[in-house]
Design an enzyme around this catalytic site. Structure first.
Site, PDB file in Angstrom:
ATOM      1  N   GLY A  10     -86.088 -69.340 -27.266  1.00 48.58           N
ATOM      2  CA  GLY A  10     -85.769 -68.485 -26.121  1.00 48.58           C
ATOM      3  C   GLY A  10     -84.764 -67.405 -26.498  1.00 48.58           C
ATOM      4  CE1 TYR A  11     -82.481 -67.560 -30.642  1.00 48.39           C
ATOM      5  CE2 TYR A  11     -82.537 -65.644 -32.086  1.00 48.39           C
ATOM      6  CZ  TYR A  11     -82.107 -66.920 -31.816  1.00 48.39           C
ATOM      7  OH  TYR A  11     -81.291 -67.542 -32.717  1.00 48.39           O
ATOM      8  CB  SER A  12     -87.508 -61.618 -26.614  1.00 44.42           C
ATOM      9  OG  SER A  12     -87.488 -61.300 -27.968  1.00 44.42           O
TER      10      SER A  12
ATOM     11  CD  GLU B 257     -87.921 -65.243 -35.902  1.00 45.26           C
ATOM     12  OE1 GLU B 257     -86.777 -65.086 -35.433  1.00 45.26           O
ATOM     13  OE2 GLU B 257     -88.945 -64.910 -35.300  1.00 45.26           O
TER      14      GLU B 257
ATOM     15  CD  GLU C 140     -90.630 -49.447 -35.930  1.00 40.61           C
ATOM     16  OE1 GLU C 140     -90.646 -50.584 -35.392  1.00 40.61           O
ATOM     17  OE2 GLU C 140     -91.634 -48.953 -36.477  1.00 40.61           O
TER      18      GLU C 140
END
Lengths: 383, 399
Positions: free
Chosen positions: B129-131, B246, B386
Site C-alpha cells: 500500500g504505497y501509491s 523492489e 522519469e
C-alpha cells in the site's frame, strides 16, 4: 565473476592517466595536430622509456606480456585524452600482426618497436573490403626469387611515418586464392605512399602496390596462418577501439555535466532543466551499458572463449552506438560552441565517427553478430 | 577481473538445474512460459512457492536463521537465471522480496518471529500500500491518515495499484502520522489485516482484461501500534529502503532472455508476407540483433552491479531498472510482429494455470498481446522511468 581491476592494473591506469594529464592537454594536442609533424616523437620516446610500448608483446620478444585487460586500460586513457600518437597503428595493428608470425625477423623488429625506434602500419583493407577480412583484391604473383605485388590499400593509418608495412595480397595457386602477408620496408621501390591528413587529426595514406618486387624472405605468413593472424589482430584492435570510445564517452559526459552546471540561460544553470538532465542521464546510461559489454568482450577474449567473436561484434556495435549518441548529445547540450574547432567536444565526435567506421562499420558488425548469434542458437549450438 | 564461475558455482548451477528439472511440473512450466506480466498468475506462483519453501529456496535473500539461504551473490544470480531459463513461474515479490528484508532490518523480534514464517509458508499473502490516487510518482504527498487513539491508530484513506490485494490477506501501508511536518517526515510504515473492519478491496481491470491491480479503501480501520515497522514518523526511510529492494534483486536480463527465446522460436516457425521465415528476414534480423546486443549489455551491467553492490542495492539499481524495463518493452514490440493475424484474439482463459482446453493459433505466442499491454506498466511502477532519471541526475551526476 569479478569486474574489479587488480592492484597492478589500477596502478597502470593511474600512471597512464597521470602522464597524459600532465603532458597531453587539449591545447597541446591541437598544436601537434596543426604542426608539420604527424605526432610528437619526444612523447613517443617517453612512452617507450615508461615501458608502455612493450605492453602487448611477450617477454621473449622484449615486451611485458600484458593481457587485453591492461591494453583496454591504456586505450581508455588514450581515448579520453584524444591521443593521436600511433599506439593503435604501430603497437596493435603492425605489432599485433608481426608478433603472431613466426618470421625470423620478428623479435628484432619488435625490440626496435618497443624501444620507440620503429614505426609500422598494417595495410590490409581495400576500398571494397568494408571490414570483411577475406575481401581483398591485391594480387601477388610468384616470381623466380619471390613475389610481385599489385593493388591498392586504402586509408592506411600511420603509413606516412612507417618504417615497415605489412601488406596482404592474394596469390593464385592452382586455381585457389592463397592469402599472403608480406613485411616490407616502407621505401621499397614500387610502393607508392599517397599521404593525407584525416578528419580525426592523424595521418594516413593510400598505398599503391605498383609491381612491388619482394624476396621470398619477405613473406610473413600465408594461407590459414595469415588469415588467423589478421582475424586475431583485428579482433584485438576492435576491442581497443571500443576502449577508446569508452574513454571518450566518459570524458564527454564529465565535460558536459560540468558545462551544464556553469552555463546560465534564463537566469539559471542549464543543468537545472529536467529535459537536459534526462539527456545527460541517458549519456550516463549509454556509457555504463557500453562499458559492461567492453569488459565482457575483453574477458571473453582473454579466456579465448568460443563465443569471444560474438561478444566482440556485440561490444563494437554497442560501443559505436553509445559513443555516437553520447558525442551528439554533448554537442547539443554545449550548444554552438561545440560546433567550433576550439572546443574538444567536436574532436571527440570526429574520432568517434571515424572509429565507428574503421574495420567494418557498426552495421557490418551488427550483421556479423547476427550471423554468429544464429549459429549459437542453431540446433546443436552452444546456447 | 574475470568471468569465470568457480567450481562451487558450477556445481551449484547443476544442482539448481537438476532441481528445476525434477520439480517443475508441465503446467507450472507452461504457466511460466506464458507469463504476461512481471507476476506469474496467482495459483502457479503459490504452487511454486510451496515447492520452493519445502526445498528451503523460497527466499534466497533472507538470512538462514529466518528460512533463507547462505548463497553468495553469484549463486543468487545463477538461481534466478536458471529459474527463468527453465520456465519457472515467478514468486509474488511483495512478501518475500519486499516486506521480508524490511522486517529483517527494521522489524521487532516479535514481528520477525510471527510474520516471516507465514510469508514463507504462503499462509500470509502481502500486498503493498504505497501509491494513492493523488500520490503516484510524488509518493511523499500521500494523504492516508493514521490518527493515534490509545494503543491503536485509526486509518482513513485509500491505496491504489495494490497488486494482488484481491488475493492477499495483509497489506503494508505508508500512512501520515503527522500532517504538520514536512511531507517525508510525517510518514509511518504500518501492517494491516485486510479482513479488518472498514477495509474494502476493489479490483481494477487492466487493459489486458486481467485483474492484477486493486484499489483498497480504509474507513475508520483500527490497527494496533504494535503493527508499526520502524518508529512512528520514520516510515520514509523504511519506504526508500524497500523501493531499492523492489528495484534491485530482480534479474531483468534473465526475463528478457526468456522473451528473446520466445521471439527466436516464433521466428523459426512464422513466415513473413513474402513467404520466408522471419529468422531469415533482413529487417527482422537486424532488429533482433540490436535487441540481443542490448540484452548482453544489460546482462553484464547487472552482473557488474551485483558484484559491486555485494547484495546491497544502491543508486545503480535505477540504471538497471530503466535499461531493463525499456528493453523489455522493445522486445514486446518485436514479438507483436511475429504474432501476426492472431494478435487480436482475446483468449485469456487459455493463459490460466492448469488450462487444458482448446484455443486458436500457435500456443507459443499466446501471451504476446497480453504481455505487451501489461508491460506498459513496467516503466511506470516502482518509480517511473522519469523518476529514475531524476534520481540518477541528482545522485550520480550531481545535477
Amino acid at each position: 565473476m569479478n569486474f574489479e581491476f587488480n592492484e597492478e592494473q589500477k596502478l597502470l591506469q593511474h600512471s597512464v592517466e597521470a602522464f597524459l594529464r600532465d603532458n597531453y592537454d587539449f591545447q597541446r594536442r591541437q598544436q601537434q595536430v596543426e604542426s608539420d609533424t604527424p605526432f610528437d616523437q619526444d612523447l613517443w620516446r617517453q612512452c617507450a622509456e615508461l615501458g608502455w610500448l612493450g605492453l602487448p608483446f611477450s617477454e621473449e620478444d622484449g615486451g611485458l606480456g600484458a593481457s587485453a585487460v591492461e591494453m583496454m586500460i591504456v586505450f581508455e586513457q588514450l581515448g579520453r585524452y584524444l591521443v593521436i600518437e600511433p599506439f593503435f597503428e604501430t603497437l596493435v595493428l603492425f605489432g599485433g600482426a608481426l608478433k603472431r608470425s613466426r618470421h625470423p625477423i620478428r623479435s628484432e623488429c619488435l625490440q626496435q618497436l618497443i624501444s620507440g625506434q620503429l614505426h609500422g602500419a598494417l595495410a590490409h583493407f581495400e576500398l571494397h573490403s568494408r571490414g570483411e577480412i577475406g575481401s581483398i583484391e591485391s594480387v601477388s604473383t610468384t616470381t623466380d626469387d619471390g613475389f610481385c605485388l599489385k593493388g591498392c590499400k586504402t586509408t592506411v593509418y600511420n603509413a606516412p611515418e612507417a618504417d615497415f608495412v605489412i601488406v596482404s595480397a592474394l596469390n593464385l595457386v592452382r586455381g585457389e586464392e592463397l592469402l599472403q602477408l608480406f613485411l616490407l620496408p616502407a621505401n621499397k621501390p614500387g610502393l607508392e605512399i599517397e599521404a593525407y591528413q584525416t578528419t580525426d587529426g592523424r595521418h594516413a595514406a593510400e598505398l599503391h602496390l605498383n609491381n612491388v618486387h619482394v624476396d621470398a624472405s619477405c613473406l610473413l605468413a600465408e594461407g590459414s596462418e595469415a588469415l588467423a593472424i589478421l582475424r586475431e589482430t583485428y579482433d584485438d584492435a576492435l576491442l581497443l577501439l571500443c576502449a577508446e570510445h569508452q574513454g571518450a564517452m566518459e570524458q564527454l559526459l564529465r565535460e558536459t555535466v560540468e558545462y551544464a552546471s556553469e552555463r546560465k540561460q534564463f537566469g539559471q544553470a542549464i543543468g537545472s532543466f529536467q529535459v537536459l538532465q534526462h539527456r545527460m542521464v541517458d549519456m550516463y546510461i549509454a556509457t555504463e551499458l557500453a562499458r559492461s559489454l567492453l569488459y565482457a568482450a575483453t574477458l571473453k577474449s582473454v579466456d579465448q572463449s568460443p563465443d569471444a567473436g560474438l561478444f566482440i561484434a556485440a561490444a563494437k556495435v554497442k560501443s559505436d552506438t553509445c559513443a555516437k549518441a553520447v558525442a551528439e548529445s554533448a554537442v547539443q547540450i554545449h550548444g554552438g560552441i561545440a560546433t567550433t574547432n576550439e572546443l574538444s567536444i567536436g574532436h571527440y565526435l570526429k574520432r568517434i565517427i571515424v572509429v565507428s567506421h574503421l574495420f567494418g562499420s557498426t552495421q557490418y558488425h551488427q550483421r556479423r553478430f547476427g550471423k554468429l548469434s544464429r549459429q549459437l542458437f542453431a540446433p546443436g549450438g552452444m546456447a | 577481473m574475470d568471468l569465470a564461475l568457480s567450481a562451487a558455482d558450477i556445481a551449484f548451477r547443476d544442482e539448481v538445474r537438476e532441481f528445476l528439472k525434477q520439480s517443475l511440473t508441465p503446467s507450472l512450466k507452461r504457466s511460466g512460459d506464458l507469463m504476461t506480466s512481471v507476476f506469474s498468475n496467482f495459483e502457479s506462483a503459490m504452487a511454486w512457492q510451496a515447492i520452493l519453501a519445502e526445498k528451503g529456496w523460497a527466499a534466497p535473500d533472507w538470512p538462514v536463521e529466518y528460512g533463507g539461504t547462505d548463497w553468495t551473490v553469484n549463486q543468487k544470480i545463477i538461481y534466478l537465471k536458471e529459474s527463468k531459463r527453465a520456465g519457472a513461474p515467478s514468486l509474488l515479490p511483495m512478501g518475500i522480496q519486499m516486506l521480508g528484508p524490511i522486517l529483517i532490518r527494521y522489524g521487532t523480534e516479535a514481528q520477525k518471529h510471527e510474520l516471516l514464517p507465514r510469508i514463507l509458508s504462503g499462509e500470509d499473502v502481502w500486498c503493498q500500500g504505497y501509491s494513492e490516487p493523488g500520490a503516484g510518482s510524488d509518493l511523499a504527498s500521500l494523504k492516508m491518515r493514521a490518527v493515534a487513539d490509545g494503543d491503536d491508530y485509526i486509518l482513513n484513506g485509500s491505496k491504489i495499484w495494490t497488486s494482488f490485494a484481491h488475493r492477499s490477506n495483509k497489506i503494508f501501508c505508508l500512512v501520515k502520522t503527522d500532517v504538520d511536518s514536512k511531507p517525508q517526515a510525517g510518514i509511518s510504515f504500518i501492517l494491516v489485516d485486510l479482513d479488518s473492519a472498514g477495509v474494502t478491496v476493489a479490483p481494477i481491470v487492466s487493459i489486458d482484461g486481467e485483474v492484477e491491480q486493486c484499489q483498497v479503501f480504509f474507513e475508520d480501520v483500527r490497527v494496533s501500534k504494535d503493527n508499526l515497522v520502524g518508529k512512528e514518523n520514520q516510515g520514509w526511510e523504511v519506504a526508500k529502503c524497500l523501493l531499492e529492494f523492489e528495484r534491485g534483486g530482480y534479474c531483468y536480463y534473465a526475463a528478457i532472455e526468456k522473451q528473446l527465446a520466445q521471439v527466436r522460436r516464433l521466428a523459426a516457425e512464422e513466415k513473413t508476407a513474402e513467404g520466408w521465415f522471419y529468422e531469415l528476414d533482413p529487417v527482422f534480423s537486424t532488429r533482433l540483433a540490436e535487441l540481443e546486443i542490448e540484452k548482453l549489455a544489460l546482462e553484464f551491467t547487472e552482473n557488474r552491479v551485483n558484484c559491486l553492490a555485494e547484495g546491497k542495492p544502491g543508486a545503480l539499481t535505477s540504471l538497471v531498472k530503466v535499461a531493463g524495463t525499456e528493453l523489455s518493452q522493445k522486445v514486446d514490440a518485436l514479438a507483436l510482429e511475429l504474432r501476426g493475424t492472431h494478435l487480436p484474439l482475446l483468449q485469456n482463459e487459455a493463459l490460466s494455470y492448469g488450462f487444458e482446453g482448446g484455443f486458436i493459433g500457435s500456443e507459443h505466442g499466446l501471451n504476446i498481446m497480453n504481455a505487451y499491454l501489461n508491460n506498459r506498466a513496467s516503466t511506470i511502477y516502482g518509480g517511473s522511468a522519469e523518476i529514475q532519471r531524476n534520481i540518477m541526475a541528482k545522485q550520480v551526476l550531481g545535477l
